[in-house]
Scaffold this active site. Structure first.
Site, PDB file in Angstrom:
ATOM      1  N   ARG A 100       0.803  -1.297   0.013  1.00 36.89           N
ATOM      2  CA  ARG A 100      -0.045  -0.154   0.107  1.00 36.89           C
ATOM      3  C   ARG A 100       1.048   1.164   0.070  1.00 36.89           C
ATOM      4  O   ARG A 100       1.970   1.419   0.523  1.00 36.89           O
ATOM      5  CB  ARG A 100      -0.901   0.054   1.281  1.00 36.89           C
ATOM      6  CG  ARG A 100      -2.165  -0.912   1.472  1.00 36.89           C
ATOM      7  CD  ARG A 100      -3.047  -0.589   0.226  1.00 36.89           C
ATOM      8  NE  ARG A 100      -4.282  -1.618   0.279  1.00 36.89           N
ATOM      9  CZ  ARG A 100      -4.454  -2.486  -0.728  1.00 36.89           C
ATOM     10  NH1 ARG A 100      -3.277  -2.745  -1.525  1.00 36.89           N
ATOM     11  NH2 ARG A 100      -5.438  -3.310  -0.760  1.00 36.89           N
TER      12      ARG A 100
ATOM     13  N   HIS B 179      -1.000   0.087  -9.771  1.00 39.29           N
ATOM     14  CA  HIS B 179      -1.497  -0.923  -8.827  1.00 39.29           C
ATOM     15  C   HIS B 179      -2.141  -1.924  -9.687  1.00 39.29           C
ATOM     16  O   HIS B 179      -3.412  -2.141  -9.595  1.00 39.29           O
ATOM     17  CB  HIS B 179      -2.758  -0.197  -7.862  1.00 39.29           C
ATOM     18  CG  HIS B 179      -3.188  -0.716  -6.573  1.00 39.29           C
ATOM     19  ND1 HIS B 179      -3.607  -0.303  -5.631  1.00 39.29           N
ATOM     20  CD2 HIS B 179      -3.103  -2.084  -6.532  1.00 39.29           C
ATOM     21  CE1 HIS B 179      -3.839  -1.001  -4.675  1.00 39.29           C
ATOM     22  NE2 HIS B 179      -3.761  -2.438  -5.287  1.00 39.29           N
TER      23      HIS B 179
HETATM   24  P1  NDP Z   1      -1.614 -11.590   4.859  1.00 40.98           P
HETATM   25  O1  NDP Z   1      -2.722 -11.078   5.884  1.00 40.98           O
HETATM   26  O2  NDP Z   1      -1.742 -12.990   4.358  1.00 40.98           O
HETATM   27  O3  NDP Z   1      -0.169 -11.471   5.287  1.00 40.98           O
HETATM   28  C1  NDP Z   1       0.421 -10.349   5.991  1.00 40.98           C
HETATM   29  C2  NDP Z   1       1.723 -10.503   6.497  1.00 40.98           C
HETATM   30  O4  NDP Z   1       2.022  -9.499   7.059  1.00 40.98           O
HETATM   31  C3  NDP Z   1       1.719 -11.634   7.498  1.00 40.98           C
HETATM   32  O5  NDP Z   1       2.917 -12.749   7.385  1.00 40.98           O
HETATM   33  C4  NDP Z   1       1.895 -10.969   8.990  1.00 40.98           C
HETATM   34  O6  NDP Z   1       2.323 -11.659  10.170  1.00 40.98           O
HETATM   35  C5  NDP Z   1       2.681  -9.722   8.386  1.00 40.98           C
HETATM   36  N1  NDP Z   1       2.468  -8.553   9.117  1.00 40.98           N
HETATM   37  C6  NDP Z   1       1.376  -7.876   9.523  1.00 40.98           C
HETATM   38  N2  NDP Z   1       1.702  -6.998  10.434  1.00 40.98           N
HETATM   39  C7  NDP Z   1       2.870  -7.201  10.697  1.00 40.98           C
HETATM   40  C8  NDP Z   1       3.746  -6.280  11.660  1.00 40.98           C
HETATM   41  N3  NDP Z   1       3.423  -5.346  12.268  1.00 40.98           N
HETATM   42  N4  NDP Z   1       4.967  -6.750  11.993  1.00 40.98           N
HETATM   43  C9  NDP Z   1       5.383  -7.805  11.130  1.00 40.98           C
HETATM   44  N5  NDP Z   1       4.684  -8.455  10.423  1.00 40.98           N
HETATM   45  C10 NDP Z   1       3.329  -8.099  10.117  1.00 40.98           C
HETATM   46  O7  NDP Z   1      -1.830 -10.707   3.598  1.00 40.98           O
HETATM   47  P2  NDP Z   1      -1.691 -11.028   2.043  1.00 40.98           P
HETATM   48  O8  NDP Z   1      -0.403 -11.604   1.767  1.00 40.98           O
HETATM   49  O9  NDP Z   1      -2.951 -11.308   1.488  1.00 40.98           O
HETATM   50  O10 NDP Z   1      -1.387  -9.597   1.402  1.00 40.98           O
HETATM   51  C11 NDP Z   1      -0.740  -8.563   1.867  1.00 40.98           C
HETATM   52  C12 NDP Z   1      -1.128  -7.083   1.271  1.00 40.98           C
HETATM   53  O11 NDP Z   1      -0.871  -7.194  -0.005  1.00 40.98           O
HETATM   54  C13 NDP Z   1      -2.643  -6.933   1.330  1.00 40.98           C
HETATM   55  O12 NDP Z   1      -3.026  -6.256   2.596  1.00 40.98           O
HETATM   56  C14 NDP Z   1      -2.947  -5.654   0.350  1.00 40.98           C
HETATM   57  O13 NDP Z   1      -2.585  -4.234   0.952  1.00 40.98           O
HETATM   58  C15 NDP Z   1      -1.486  -5.994  -0.606  1.00 40.98           C
HETATM   59  N6  NDP Z   1      -1.879  -6.335  -1.969  1.00 40.98           N
HETATM   60  C16 NDP Z   1      -1.542  -5.519  -3.192  1.00 40.98           C
HETATM   61  C17 NDP Z   1      -2.072  -5.960  -4.492  1.00 40.98           C
HETATM   62  C18 NDP Z   1      -1.514  -5.013  -5.231  1.00 40.98           C
HETATM   63  O14 NDP Z   1      -1.903  -5.340  -6.573  1.00 40.98           O
HETATM   64  N7  NDP Z   1      -0.519  -4.110  -5.105  1.00 40.98           N
HETATM   65  C19 NDP Z   1      -2.814  -7.022  -4.604  1.00 40.98           C
HETATM   66  C20 NDP Z   1      -3.147  -7.813  -3.376  1.00 40.98           C
HETATM   67  C21 NDP Z   1      -2.655  -7.488  -2.169  1.00 40.98           C
HETATM   68  P3  NDP Z   1       1.648 -12.808  10.615  1.00 40.98           P
HETATM   69  O15 NDP Z   1       1.667 -14.119   9.518  1.00 40.98           O
HETATM   70  O16 NDP Z   1       2.480 -13.336  11.873  1.00 40.98           O
HETATM   71  O17 NDP Z   1       0.142 -12.563  10.892  1.00 40.98           O
HETATM   72  C1  OXD Z   2      -6.018  -6.140  -2.839  1.00 40.17           C
HETATM   73  C2  OXD Z   2      -5.294  -5.178  -4.223  1.00 40.17           C
HETATM   74  O1  OXD Z   2      -5.785  -5.830  -1.832  1.00 40.17           O
HETATM   75  O2  OXD Z   2      -5.641  -5.331  -5.055  1.00 40.17           O
HETATM   76  O3  OXD Z   2      -6.282  -7.123  -3.276  1.00 40.17           O
HETATM   77  O4  OXD Z   2      -4.586  -4.307  -3.675  1.00 40.17           O
END
Ligand code: NDP
Ligand code: OXD
Length: 309
Positions: free
Chosen positions: A224, A272
């Site tokens: 993000r 994006h």
């Molecule tokens: P998940 O919730 O599956 O994974 C998030 C990861 O981040 C987990 O490993 C979590 O740790 C870790 N995390 C969260 N907060 C912290 C913190 N404070 N300190 C350390 N680690 C942290 O999310 P996704 O993988 O499904 O997606 C990630 C992000 O990607 C989405 O939220 C979205 O914003 C972005 N995205 C962007 C897209 C694009 O086109 N650019 C498309 C899709 C998504 P733990 O496993 O221990 O909980």
């Molecule tokens: C998502 C994205 O969060 O597209 O899926 O950014």
């Protein structure tokens, strides 16, 4: 009982059609048409107009049609006491992995520089960079980060990841929590941000973090825009501490035409599009949750209200 699709982009009809095709029995409305608001139990949302969800008095679930839910938490008027679900989808994860891998290779093989040289008819071979010499550090080892890490290991990169809770992935060095961050950063050549945007992670890509990366590190933000402090990135690039950045997400989207990132030679921009929910792949889990809601069963992919992701 009905489902409403709330979004402001042009994809609203595509989602409606996909839902109606897959489940003709479900009453589906677009927020743009006249619809009986009291019948709506589920809202399928993507950057919906803030405040619009409070118009549904019987709403029981807010379903993000993407992986991220930050825009739902940011809507202070959205109902607070109902579950929020998100998309966890193998295609979303593999698309993200493909996109980030492509960015890594463009950087590693100097393809942008050679393209630039071509426009000036410059013949300037740069030092060769090899996969095995690079450590990729992934912030966030969730649904997307974990698959990326695994795929990069298969390609031959050294891979490490950072998460809240300890993760065990073959050949991936795992770091956790605030105390694990310095060690993770000091050995990362290419940093990929795949964190959710939460109060804990907002602005995490800042001066202090960049200073802990080795000189010449490259930053990829596909999570993000709110994770990045734009001015700090510009400073780190100017000081040649970072060698460049690839950005897919921005504070304001589309990116303001006046933003310095547009014309920065070391910044690679994409709109994006790293990974976009595919209706065919995602609609089944939305329908499953809708039916679960209908029959009082528990929902899948519920977001933790405490963690914000
Ligand atoms: P998940 O919730 O599956 O994974 C998030 C990861 O981040 C987990 O490993 C979590 O740790 C870790 N995390 C969260 N907060 C912290 C913190 N404070 N300190 C350390 N680690 C942290 O999310 P996704 O993988 O499904 O997606 C990630 C992000 O990607 C989405 O939220 C979205 O914003 C972005 N995205 C962007 C897209 C694009 O086109 N650019 C498309 C899709 C998504 P733990 O496993 O221990 O909980
Ligand atoms: C998502 C994205 O969060 O597209 O899926 O950014």
């Amino acid at each position: 009982m009905a489902l409403v699709i709330c979004r402001q982009d042009t994809k609203i009809q595509q989602w409606k059609k996909a839902l109606k095709t897959a489940a003709p029995d479900i009453e589906v409305y677009s927020c743009l048409e006249d619809h009986p608001k009291e019948k709506v139990k589920m809202a399928l949302v993507w950057k919906h107009p803030p405040g619009s969800l409070k118009e549904y008095p019987n709403l029981e679930c807010i379903a993000s049609s993407g992986a991220g839910v930050d825009f739902i938490f940011a809507d202070k008027e959205a109902p607070k006491n109902i579950p929020i679900t998100r998309v966890v989808d193998p295609m979303l994860a593999s698309d993200m992995s493909e996109h980030v891998t492509a960015l890594i290779f463009v950087y590693l093989k100097n393809l942008n520089q050679y393209k630039l040289d071509q426009t000036q008819q410059v013949w300037n071979p740069l030092p060769y960079a090899r996969i095995k010499d690079f450590t990729i550090g992934i912030l966030g080892l969730g649904a997307l980060g974990a698959l990326l890490a695994t795929n990069l290991v298969h390609i031959g990169f050294q891979v490490q990841g950072w998460s809240q809770s300890k993760k065990v992935l073959p050949s991936v060095t795992a770091y956790t929590g605030k105390t694990g961050l310095p060690g993770f950063l000091s050995s990362t050549d290419i940093l990929v941000c795949l964190l959710p945007l939460t109060p804990d992670t907002v602005g995490i890509l800042n001066n202090e973090l960049f200073a802990q990366l080795p000189k010449g590190a490259y930053v990829i933000n596909v999570a993000r825009g709110g994770h990045l402090v734009d001015e700090d990135l510009l400073k780190a690039l100017k000081a040649n501490h970072l060698s460049g950045a690839a950005l897919d997400v921005f504070h304001e989207e589309p990116l303001d035409r006046e933003h310095p990132f547009w014309s920065h030679s070391k910044v690679h921009i994409s709109p994006h599009c790293a990974s976009v929910s595919d209706t065919k792949s995602v609609v089944p889990q939305i329908i499953e949750n809708y039916r679960n809601l209908y029959s009082g069963k528990s929902l899948k992919n519920i977001v933790s209200m405490d963690r914000g992701y």
